[in-house]
Write a protein that holds these residues in place. Structure first.
Motif, PDB file in Angstrom:
ATOM      1  N   LEU A  22       0.918  -1.008   0.149  1.00  0.00           N
ATOM      2  CA  LEU A  22      -0.137   0.098   0.111  1.00  0.00           C
ATOM      3  C   LEU A  22       0.842   1.157  -0.065  1.00  0.00           C
ATOM      4  O   LEU A  22       0.402   2.230  -0.546  1.00  0.00           O
ATOM      5  CB  LEU A  22      -0.925  -0.218   1.347  1.00  0.00           C
ATOM      6  N   THR A  25       1.540   3.089  -3.495  1.00  0.00           N
ATOM      7  CA  THR A  25       0.562   3.827  -4.032  1.00  0.00           C
ATOM      8  C   THR A  25       0.853   5.299  -4.407  1.00  0.00           C
ATOM      9  O   THR A  25       0.157   5.895  -5.023  1.00  0.00           O
ATOM     10  CB  THR A  25      -0.686   3.871  -3.312  1.00  0.00           C
ATOM     11  N   VAL A  26       1.853   5.836  -3.382  1.00  0.00           N
ATOM     12  CA  VAL A  26       2.154   7.195  -3.872  1.00  0.00           C
ATOM     13  C   VAL A  26       3.224   7.352  -4.872  1.00  0.00           C
ATOM     14  O   VAL A  26       3.286   8.759  -5.390  1.00  0.00           O
ATOM     15  CB  VAL A  26       2.698   7.764  -2.729  1.00  0.00           C
ATOM     16  N   ARG A  63      -3.857  12.453  -2.937  1.00  0.00           N
ATOM     17  CA  ARG A  63      -2.654  11.960  -2.446  1.00  0.00           C
ATOM     18  C   ARG A  63      -2.714  12.279  -0.600  1.00  0.00           C
ATOM     19  O   ARG A  63      -1.976  11.496  -0.102  1.00  0.00           O
ATOM     20  CB  ARG A  63      -1.708  12.821  -2.893  1.00  0.00           C
ATOM     21  N   PHE A  66      -4.420   9.147   0.700  1.00  0.00           N
ATOM     22  CA  PHE A  66      -3.335   8.114   0.784  1.00  0.00           C
ATOM     23  C   PHE A  66      -2.164   8.439   1.727  1.00  0.00           C
ATOM     24  O   PHE A  66      -1.532   7.279   2.315  1.00  0.00           O
ATOM     25  CB  PHE A  66      -2.808   7.875  -0.782  1.00  0.00           C
ATOM     26  N   GLN A  70      -1.244   5.765   4.243  1.00  0.00           N
ATOM     27  CA  GLN A  70       0.269   5.057   4.465  1.00  0.00           C
ATOM     28  C   GLN A  70       0.792   5.099   5.693  1.00  0.00           C
ATOM     29  O   GLN A  70       1.334   4.237   6.162  1.00  0.00           O
ATOM     30  CB  GLN A  70       0.867   5.821   3.197  1.00  0.00           C
TER      31      GLN A  70
END
Length: 105
Positions: A22, A25-26, A63, A66, A70
């Motif tokens: 995960l 994902t950035v 972002r 996320f 994160q």
């Protein structure tokens, strides 16, 4: 680090590998910004230059979400790995014979 140390550490991380993925994902965001800066702006197409900031603002909001996920996930992974290490250490300590504690007191 030796191979033995690496495999010892990886033993704790591999249980949480799906959560660690995960974190990746950035990665698309810098690529999207690069495309905007290198391709859209130099063409000076006003219709694209107007649309992209809206798209980029949406990406920034995504972002932020996320990043929160994160950081939350990384915190959970860190706590679980720490717990696993402590449990293994405690189990090993409890399996030691009483003579070990008498000698090392």
């Amino acid at each position: 680090m030796s191979n033995k140390e690496t495999s010892f550490i990886f033993k704790y991380y591999k249980k949480y590998l799906p959560l660690m993925i995960l974190v990746l994902t950035v990665l698309p965001y810098p690529i999207i910004f690069k495309y905007f800066i290198d391709t859209v702006i130099p063409r000076k197409e006003m219709s694209q230059v107007v649309k992209w900031p809206i798209f980029l603002a949406i990406i920034v909001v995504i972002r932020v979400v996320f990043n929160f996920i994160q950081n939350y996930t990384a915190s959970i992974i860190e706590q679980k790995i720490s717990r696993d290490l402590k449990m293994d250490l405690m189990e090993k300590t409890l399996r030691l014979p009483l003579d070990f504690f008498v000698k090392n007191n």
